[in-house]
Each structure stands twice: as C-alpha cells, then as structure tokens.
Design a protein around this motif. Structure first.
Motif, PDB file in Angstrom:
ATOM      1  N   SER A   1      38.248  27.699   6.236  1.00 19.74           N
ATOM      2  CA  SER A   1      38.958  27.405   7.482  1.00 19.74           C
ATOM      3  C   SER A   1      40.438  27.147   7.213  1.00 19.74           C
ATOM      4  O   SER A   1      41.293  27.560   7.998  1.00 19.74           O
ATOM      5  N   THR A   2      40.757  26.484   6.110  1.00 18.46           N
ATOM      6  CA  THR A   2      42.172  26.265   5.784  1.00 18.46           C
ATOM      7  C   THR A   2      42.848  27.592   5.480  1.00 18.46           C
ATOM      8  O   THR A   2      43.979  27.828   5.893  1.00 18.46           O
ATOM      9  N   GLU A   3      42.150  28.457   4.784  1.00 19.59           N
ATOM     10  CA  GLU A   3      42.699  29.790   4.504  1.00 19.59           C
ATOM     11  C   GLU A   3      43.001  30.530   5.811  1.00 19.59           C
ATOM     12  O   GLU A   3      44.060  31.135   5.962  1.00 19.59           O
ATOM     13  N   ALA A   4      42.095  30.457   6.765  1.00 20.95           N
ATOM     14  CA  ALA A   4      42.305  31.101   8.064  1.00 20.95           C
ATOM     15  C   ALA A   4      43.475  30.468   8.814  1.00 20.95           C
ATOM     16  O   ALA A   4      44.248  31.158   9.478  1.00 20.95           O
ATOM     17  N   GLU A   5      43.612  29.152   8.712  1.00 21.00           N
ATOM     18  CA  GLU A   5      44.729  28.453   9.365  1.00 21.00           C
ATOM     19  C   GLU A   5      46.065  28.882   8.767  1.00 21.00           C
ATOM     20  O   GLU A   5      47.041  29.075   9.495  1.00 21.00           O
ATOM     21  N   ILE A   6      46.108  29.023   7.457  1.00 21.79           N
ATOM     22  CA  ILE A   6      47.348  29.463   6.797  1.00 21.79           C
ATOM     23  C   ILE A   6      47.692  30.884   7.236  1.00 21.79           C
ATOM     24  O   ILE A   6      48.847  31.188   7.534  1.00 21.79           O
ATOM     25  N   ALA A   7      46.689  31.744   7.306  1.00 22.08           N
ATOM     26  CA  ALA A   7      46.919  33.119   7.765  1.00 22.08           C
ATOM     27  C   ALA A   7      47.432  33.123   9.201  1.00 22.08           C
ATOM     28  O   ALA A   7      48.389  33.840   9.525  1.00 22.08           O
ATOM     29  N   ALA A   8      46.835  32.325  10.062  1.00 25.29           N
ATOM     30  CA  ALA A   8      47.273  32.261  11.459  1.00 25.29           C
ATOM     31  C   ALA A   8      48.714  31.747  11.558  1.00 25.29           C
ATOM     32  O   ALA A   8      49.507  32.240  12.371  1.00 25.29           O
ATOM     33  N   GLU A   9      49.041  30.770  10.730  1.00 28.63           N
ATOM     34  CA  GLU A   9      50.405  30.231  10.727  1.00 28.63           C
ATOM     35  C   GLU A   9      51.412  31.322  10.358  1.00 28.63           C
ATOM     36  O   GLU A   9      52.440  31.478  11.018  1.00 28.63           O
ATOM     37  N   TRP A  10      51.106  32.107   9.329  1.00 27.91           N
ATOM     38  CA  TRP A  10      52.025  33.160   8.913  1.00 27.91           C
ATOM     39  C   TRP A  10      52.025  34.330   9.884  1.00 27.91           C
ATOM     40  O   TRP A  10      53.059  34.979  10.074  1.00 27.91           O
ATOM     41  N   GLN A  11      50.924  34.589  10.522  1.00 24.80           N
ATOM     42  CA  GLN A  11      50.917  35.614  11.569  1.00 24.80           C
ATOM     43  C   GLN A  11      51.902  35.233  12.667  1.00 24.80           C
ATOM     44  O   GLN A  11      52.671  36.065  13.150  1.00 24.80           O
ATOM     45  N   GLY A  12      51.877  33.964  13.061  1.00 22.79           N
ATOM     46  CA  GLY A  12      52.801  33.486  14.093  1.00 22.79           C
ATOM     47  C   GLY A  12      54.249  33.569  13.652  1.00 22.79           C
ATOM     48  O   GLY A  12      55.119  33.984  14.424  1.00 22.79           O
ATOM     49  N   ARG A  13      54.529  33.188  12.421  1.00 24.08           N
ATOM     50  CA  ARG A  13      55.909  33.255  11.916  1.00 24.08           C
ATOM     51  C   ARG A  13      56.405  34.693  11.891  1.00 24.08           C
ATOM     52  O   ARG A  13      57.540  34.976  12.278  1.00 24.08           O
ATOM     53  N   ILE A  14      55.544  35.576  11.416  1.00 20.72           N
ATOM     54  CA  ILE A  14      55.941  36.988  11.351  1.00 20.72           C
ATOM     55  C   ILE A  14      56.109  37.554  12.755  1.00 20.72           C
ATOM     56  O   ILE A  14      57.044  38.308  13.029  1.00 20.72           O
ATOM     57  N   ARG A  15      55.225  37.185  13.664  1.00 18.38           N
ATOM     58  CA  ARG A  15      55.349  37.647  15.047  1.00 18.38           C
ATOM     59  C   ARG A  15      56.679  37.204  15.636  1.00 18.38           C
ATOM     60  O   ARG A  15      57.382  37.968  16.294  1.00 18.38           O
TER      61      ARG A  15
END
Length: 139
Positions: A68-82
């Motif tokens: 779940s932390t891995e998924a949260e980190i991915a979501a955070e970077w998806q948002g930054r890149i977006r």
C-alpha cells in the motif's frame, strides 16, 4: 486535462516508482530532475531530494512487504508528473522519450479517446478493446 496527458502521467508515475528500487535509480533521478529543470527550474533541486526520499521510503516499504505504501508513492508521483505536464505540456514528448530510454520493455501505450452522442432511442457501444454485445429481453 487532456486524457492522453493524464494517462502518460499515470504510466510515468508507476514506472518511475518501479525503477526507483532498481540499480538504475540514479539514471531515473537524473532524468526526472532534468525534465523538471526544463519545465519548472525553480523546483528541480527539491525534486531531486524528494526522489531520494521516495526511494528510501519505497525500499523500506518493500522490505516489509508493504504494497500500500508503494502504491501511495506511485500515486504521489503520478500527481506530481500530471501537474508538471499541465503546467508545461510541451515536455510530454521528452517524458515519453525518457520512459522509453529507462524502461524500453514497458511500452508507453497510446491513448484512445472516444466521444459519442446519442439521441432518441439510439444505442452507443464503445470499447478500447474487446466488446461483446448481447440482446436482453428482445431489445
């Protein structure tokens, strides 16, 4: 936001986080920082620090089996890149090239955009891939 840009951000965020835990993480960090340097130069130094921190968090989470932390980190970077793509859409092609360079076996899928308008008793069936349509109750 353009659906293609949103899809690219999602792919990039996931790929970035996956690669942060590999031996190529220095190349990943340098490529992402270079992208930020061209798009939002005032944020590039902070992005380098945040990528290092994300890598540490990711490795710690993976060692504990914490998906779940891995998924949260991915979501955070998806948002930054977006957000960087929203601010500077011209760097999208550079991001695509970076993803192909860093993860050549993970194709950056083209996006599909579908639009339809129905009126009256019209039916519209759309799919990005396979579609089976069956009639129910004689309709």
């Amino acid at each position: 936001m353009d659906p293609e840009i949103a899809a690219l951000a999602g792919t990039a965020g996931t790929t970035l986080v996956t690669l942060l835990a590999t031996e190529t993480w220095h190349r990943v960090r340098n490529g992402v920082v270079a992208l930020w340097q061209r798009a939002l130069p005032d944020r590039a130094p902070a992005i380098a620090v945040e990528l290092n921190s994300a890598r540490d968090d990711l490795i710690g989470a993976q060692s504990l089996g914490d998906r779940s932390t891995e998924a949260e980190i991915a979501a955070e970077w998806q948002g930054r890149i977006r957000r960087v793509l929203a601010a500077r859409p011209e760097v999208a092609s550079e991001l695509r090239a970076l993803l192909i360079e860093l993860a050549p076996n993970q194709a950056v899928a083209p996006s599909v955009s579908q639009h339809a308008t129905a009126s009256g008793e019209a039916r519209i069936y759309q799919a990005g891939r396979d579609l089976q349509v069956g009639e129910v109750d004689g309709r």
